[in-house]
Motif scaffolding. Structure first.
Motif, PDB file in Angstrom:
ATOM      1  N   THR A   3      53.566  36.344   1.840  1.00  0.00           N
ATOM      2  CA  THR A   3      53.217  35.486   0.707  1.00  0.00           C
ATOM      3  C   THR A   3      53.029  36.360  -0.526  1.00  0.00           C
ATOM      4  O   THR A   3      53.014  37.595  -0.431  1.00  0.00           O
ATOM      5  CB  THR A   3      51.891  34.736   0.947  1.00  0.00           C
ATOM      6  OG1 THR A   3      50.825  35.686   0.951  1.00  0.00           O
ATOM      7  CG2 THR A   3      51.899  33.955   2.237  1.00  0.00           C
ATOM      8  N   SER A   8      45.509  33.028   2.391  1.00  0.00           N
ATOM      9  CA  SER A   8      46.181  31.853   2.961  1.00  0.00           C
ATOM     10  C   SER A   8      45.260  31.223   4.000  1.00  0.00           C
ATOM     11  O   SER A   8      44.486  31.909   4.670  1.00  0.00           O
ATOM     12  CB  SER A   8      47.500  32.248   3.618  1.00  0.00           C
ATOM     13  OG  SER A   8      48.396  32.747   2.656  1.00  0.00           O
ATOM     14  N   ALA A  49      49.551  28.414   1.606  1.00  0.00           N
ATOM     15  CA  ALA A  49      49.939  29.792   1.320  1.00  0.00           C
ATOM     16  C   ALA A  49      49.285  30.304   0.042  1.00  0.00           C
ATOM     17  O   ALA A  49      49.032  29.550  -0.898  1.00  0.00           O
ATOM     18  CB  ALA A  49      51.451  29.885   1.197  1.00  0.00           C
ATOM     19  N   ALA A  54      55.390  31.235   0.370  1.00  0.00           N
ATOM     20  CA  ALA A  54      55.368  31.855   1.696  1.00  0.00           C
ATOM     21  C   ALA A  54      56.769  31.866   2.278  1.00  0.00           C
ATOM     22  O   ALA A  54      57.576  30.980   2.010  1.00  0.00           O
ATOM     23  CB  ALA A  54      54.435  31.099   2.631  1.00  0.00           C
TER      24      ALA A  54
END
Length: 98
Positions: A3, A8, A49, A54
């Motif tokens: 990411t 996340s 994300a 992501a």
């Protein structure tokens, strides 16, 4: 999973209800960004994300192993059979005492 740098959040869901969750720092440089859930039953995963980006690769699904549970009639049958055998044995022992 990679990411943009940030945090996340991963949610395991069962029938749209969260059953497990965790948050972790994720980024786009680590080659060891592997995440997952164990020990819970779920039918969906929701990933939020870091910074709305992501890339996910190599998704792996495991299968649950069934645990055998004795059915109630087997247990009852065993108890009834054991009781009957005990009573027959006792009657034969009493008959042989005469």
């Amino acid at each position: 999973m990679v990411t943009n740098p940030g945090t996340s959040t991963f949610n395991a869901l069962l029938n749209n209800s969260v059953v497990d969750t965790f948050s972790t720092a994720t980024n786009n440089t680590s080659s060891n960004n592997f995440y997952g859930f164990t020990g819970v039953t779920f039918d969906a995963i929701r990933v939020t994300a870091a910074n709305n980006f992501a890339t996910i690769d190599n998704i792996q699904f495991g299968t649950a192993t069934a645990q055998s549970v004795p059915e109630p009639f087997s247990i009852i049958g065993t108890l009834v059979g054991g009781t009957a055998a005990f009573r027959i044995r006792k009657k034969l022992a009493d008959a042989n005492k005469v």
